[in-house]
Design a protein around this motif. Structure first.
Motif, PDB file in Angstrom:
ATOM      1  N   GLU A 240       0.840  -1.209   0.000  1.00  0.00           N
ATOM      2  CA  GLU A 240       0.000   0.000   0.000  1.00  0.00           C
ATOM      3  C   GLU A 240       0.877   1.262   0.000  1.00  0.00           C
ATOM      4  O   GLU A 240       0.593   2.228  -0.714  1.00  0.00           O
ATOM      5  CB  GLU A 240      -0.936  -0.013   1.210  1.00  0.00           C
ATOM      6  N   LYS A 241       1.935   1.229   0.804  1.00  0.00           N
ATOM      7  CA  LYS A 241       2.841   2.392   0.838  1.00  0.00           C
ATOM      8  C   LYS A 241       3.503   2.588  -0.532  1.00  0.00           C
ATOM      9  O   LYS A 241       3.688   3.716  -0.991  1.00  0.00           O
ATOM     10  CB  LYS A 241       3.925   2.184   1.917  1.00  0.00           C
ATOM     11  N   TYR A 242       3.851   1.469  -1.140  1.00  0.00           N
ATOM     12  CA  TYR A 242       4.517   1.511  -2.450  1.00  0.00           C
ATOM     13  C   TYR A 242       3.580   2.107  -3.509  1.00  0.00           C
ATOM     14  O   TYR A 242       3.965   3.003  -4.266  1.00  0.00           O
ATOM     15  CB  TYR A 242       4.928   0.080  -2.815  1.00  0.00           C
TER      16      TYR A 242
ATOM     17  N   ALA B 202       8.861   7.093   2.232  1.00  0.00           N
ATOM     18  CA  ALA B 202       7.949   6.047   2.699  1.00  0.00           C
ATOM     19  C   ALA B 202       8.691   4.917   3.408  1.00  0.00           C
ATOM     20  O   ALA B 202       8.193   4.358   4.392  1.00  0.00           O
ATOM     21  CB  ALA B 202       7.159   5.484   1.513  1.00  0.00           C
ATOM     22  N   PHE B 203       9.867   4.576   2.888  1.00  0.00           N
ATOM     23  CA  PHE B 203      10.578   3.413   3.441  1.00  0.00           C
ATOM     24  C   PHE B 203      11.850   3.785   4.196  1.00  0.00           C
ATOM     25  O   PHE B 203      12.621   2.897   4.596  1.00  0.00           O
ATOM     26  CB  PHE B 203      10.885   2.423   2.303  1.00  0.00           C
ATOM     27  N   ASP B 204      12.077   5.082   4.358  1.00  0.00           N
ATOM     28  CA  ASP B 204      13.230   5.565   5.125  1.00  0.00           C
ATOM     29  C   ASP B 204      14.547   4.982   4.586  1.00  0.00           C
ATOM     30  O   ASP B 204      15.355   4.418   5.316  1.00  0.00           O
ATOM     31  CB  ASP B 204      13.057   5.213   6.605  1.00  0.00           C
ATOM     32  N   ILE B 205      14.731   5.141   3.299  1.00  0.00           N
ATOM     33  CA  ILE B 205      15.940   4.637   2.636  1.00  0.00           C
ATOM     34  C   ILE B 205      16.557   5.751   1.798  1.00  0.00           C
ATOM     35  O   ILE B 205      15.940   6.815   1.623  1.00  0.00           O
ATOM     36  CB  ILE B 205      15.621   3.444   1.695  1.00  0.00           C
TER      37      ILE B 205
ATOM     38  N   GLU C 195      11.724  -4.968  -7.200  1.00  0.00           N
ATOM     39  CA  GLU C 195      13.002  -5.696  -7.211  1.00  0.00           C
ATOM     40  C   GLU C 195      14.110  -4.838  -6.583  1.00  0.00           C
ATOM     41  O   GLU C 195      14.916  -5.311  -5.781  1.00  0.00           O
ATOM     42  CB  GLU C 195      13.327  -6.005  -8.673  1.00  0.00           C
ATOM     43  N   ILE C 196      14.134  -3.572  -6.959  1.00  0.00           N
ATOM     44  CA  ILE C 196      15.168  -2.664  -6.434  1.00  0.00           C
ATOM     45  C   ILE C 196      15.006  -2.467  -4.924  1.00  0.00           C
ATOM     46  O   ILE C 196      15.985  -2.476  -4.179  1.00  0.00           O
ATOM     47  CB  ILE C 196      15.125  -1.323  -7.202  1.00  0.00           C
ATOM     48  N   LEU C 197      13.777  -2.309  -4.480  1.00  0.00           N
ATOM     49  CA  LEU C 197      13.567  -2.066  -3.046  1.00  0.00           C
ATOM     50  C   LEU C 197      14.009  -3.246  -2.192  1.00  0.00           C
ATOM     51  O   LEU C 197      14.388  -3.078  -1.026  1.00  0.00           O
ATOM     52  CB  LEU C 197      12.099  -1.727  -2.776  1.00  0.00           C
ATOM     53  N   ARG C 198      13.986  -4.443  -2.789  1.00  0.00           N
ATOM     54  CA  ARG C 198      14.477  -5.624  -2.056  1.00  0.00           C
ATOM     55  C   ARG C 198      15.931  -5.437  -1.630  1.00  0.00           C
ATOM     56  O   ARG C 198      16.364  -5.898  -0.584  1.00  0.00           O
ATOM     57  CB  ARG C 198      14.350  -6.869  -2.932  1.00  0.00           C
ATOM     58  N   LYS C 199      16.711  -4.718  -2.461  1.00  0.00           N
ATOM     59  CA  LYS C 199      18.119  -4.453  -2.125  1.00  0.00           C
ATOM     60  C   LYS C 199      18.251  -3.610  -0.860  1.00  0.00           C
ATOM     61  O   LYS C 199      19.299  -3.564  -0.235  1.00  0.00           O
ATOM     62  CB  LYS C 199      18.803  -3.725  -3.288  1.00  0.00           C
ATOM     63  N   TYR C 200      17.188  -2.893  -0.552  1.00  0.00           N
ATOM     64  CA  TYR C 200      17.196  -2.029   0.636  1.00  0.00           C
ATOM     65  C   TYR C 200      16.391  -2.676   1.781  1.00  0.00           C
ATOM     66  O   TYR C 200      15.898  -1.981   2.680  1.00  0.00           O
ATOM     67  CB  TYR C 200      16.620  -0.658   0.273  1.00  0.00           C
ATOM     68  N   ASP C 201      16.240  -4.007   1.666  1.00  0.00           N
ATOM     69  CA  ASP C 201      15.518  -4.784   2.681  1.00  0.00           C
ATOM     70  C   ASP C 201      14.052  -4.387   2.810  1.00  0.00           C
ATOM     71  O   ASP C 201      13.476  -4.421   3.912  1.00  0.00           O
ATOM     72  CB  ASP C 201      16.204  -4.671   4.058  1.00  0.00           C
ATOM     73  N   VAL C 202      13.486  -3.952   1.712  1.00  0.00           N
ATOM     74  CA  VAL C 202      12.059  -3.625   1.709  1.00  0.00           C
ATOM     75  C   VAL C 202      11.352  -4.660   0.831  1.00  0.00           C
ATOM     76  O   VAL C 202      11.549  -4.708  -0.380  1.00  0.00           O
ATOM     77  CB  VAL C 202      11.799  -2.205   1.150  1.00  0.00           C
ATOM     78  N   GLU C 203      10.546  -5.489   1.440  1.00  0.00           N
ATOM     79  CA  GLU C 203       9.776  -6.506   0.708  1.00  0.00           C
ATOM     80  C   GLU C 203       8.385  -5.963   0.409  1.00  0.00           C
ATOM     81  O   GLU C 203       7.664  -5.552   1.315  1.00  0.00           O
ATOM     82  CB  GLU C 203       9.650  -7.793   1.546  1.00  0.00           C
ATOM     83  N   ILE C 204       8.045  -5.944  -0.848  1.00  0.00           N
ATOM     84  CA  ILE C 204       6.721  -5.453  -1.234  1.00  0.00           C
ATOM     85  C   ILE C 204       5.774  -6.642  -1.376  1.00  0.00           C
ATOM     86  O   ILE C 204       6.045  -7.555  -2.130  1.00  0.00           O
ATOM     87  CB  ILE C 204       6.792  -4.679  -2.577  1.00  0.00           C
TER      88      ILE C 204
END
Lengths: 78, 247
Positions: A5-7, A48-51, A69-78
């Motif tokens: 939802e944030k994404y 939103a994800f503090d990255i 896919e990119i956000l996964r690199k920042y430990d954010v799982e969508i």
């Protein structure tokens, strides 16, 4: 609010599109997602994800799916 | 007060024009993230005293601007404060030596461009992304009249010309998210960068100036404060000279 939802909200608010239109968006192909829209989108995602997104990833983030896919690199799982 | 309630990030804040900017911006009501190259107790004391004097906060942030990773780390500190960023002043710069064109090496050029141009671009990228969240902001890039008129230092004058060109590009692109971008081109200013010049050179330089004197750092800082403020709300993409009158 879930990460998905944030994404979606980050896309919808920064590119000023309806949430249901977000998954089909592509950088450069969608009218709203131009270079300025891209900057505000990155800012919204960072907020939103503090990255802090690296330059290579900013360039690579060209679609809704690629962004996940990119956000996964920042430990954010969508 | 020109900048009441604004939060400003100033690079190169420990000395010269940057130090004067911290004082002037705080005097005008701005809170300041004061970027400096390396930890310095005297600088920290000065920041604390300035904050107390004007009732604002002034936070030292240490960052080697020629290191992109260090810039990111510094911005993480800024972001951790959870405060909006309204103003960026890209002030940090180095001058290099006066050399003949044929004697200016590629490495000399790269050293100057790393700080004066590439670091300015990286800091601006990160800062304007923060500003874009609030759809407002002002960027002041400290150029030099050397970037307009040229001078005897190829590396320095070319780097400042690049700053002016980047200012125009940034202004065109960022106005759509409410961010104004201007360059400020100081002339012969009384800072450490010129302290080692001979009396002869100082006399030659000041002779060209209508006011017949060097600028004071605070006089440059005053113009930066104006450009950063809402008083300059209809000004973007410009390069403002503050040179005592060189015509």
């Amino acid at each position: 609010m879930t990460n998905l939802e944030k994404y979606i909200n980050a896309f919808a608010e920064s590119l000023e599109v309806a949430p249901e239109a977000v998954p089909a968006l592509k950088y450069g192909e969608s009218e709203q997602w131009d270079s300025v829209g891209h900057m505000t989108l990155i800012a919204a995602l960072e907020d939103a994800f503090d990255i802090m997104v690296d330059m290579d990833d900013i360039i690579d983030l060209s679609s809704f799916e690629k962004g996940k896919e990119i956000l996964r690199k920042y430990d954010v799982e969508i | 007060m020109l900048l009441k309630g604004k939060n400003a990030l100033i690079t190169g804040a420990a000395r010269g024009i940057g130090a004067a900017m911290v004082e002037v911006f705080a005097h005008e009501g701005a809170n300041v993230w004061a970027f400096a190259r390396k930890p310095d107790e005297a600088f920290e004391v000065r920041c604390a005293q300035t904050a107390e004097k004007y009732g604002v906060w002034v936070k030292p942030v240490y960052c080697e601007l020629s290191d992109t990773a260090a810039i990111k780390d510094a911005f993480k500190q800024v972001m951790a404060d959870k405060q909006p960023l309204h103003v960026l002043v890209n002030n940090a710069g180095i001058m290099g030596e006066d050399r003949m064109f044929q004697m200016t090496s590629e490495q000399d050029m790269r050293t100057i461009f790393d700080v004066n141009f590439f670091a300015m671009i990286e800091v601006s990228r990160l800062a304007t992304r923060l500003m874009a969240r609030n759809k407002q902001g002002a960027v002041v890039n400290i150029a030099s009249i050397a970037g307009i008129d040229g001078d005897s230092r190829l590396d320095y004058s070319a780097s400042k010309a690049a700053v002016i060109a980047a200012t125009k590009k940034m202004a065109r692109e960022l106005i759509s998210v409410g961010i104004r971008v201007n360059a400020l081109a100081p002339g012969f200013t009384d800072t450490d960068l010129v302290k080692d010049l001979s009396e002869k050179v100082v006399a030659e330089q000041t002779e060209k100036i209508l006011m017949k004197r060097k600028g004071r750092p605070e006089e440059i800082a005053n113009v930066a404060a104006f450009l950063a403020s809402d008083m300059a709300s209809y000004v973007t993409g410009q390069t403002w000279r503050a040179d005592g009158g060189i015509l």
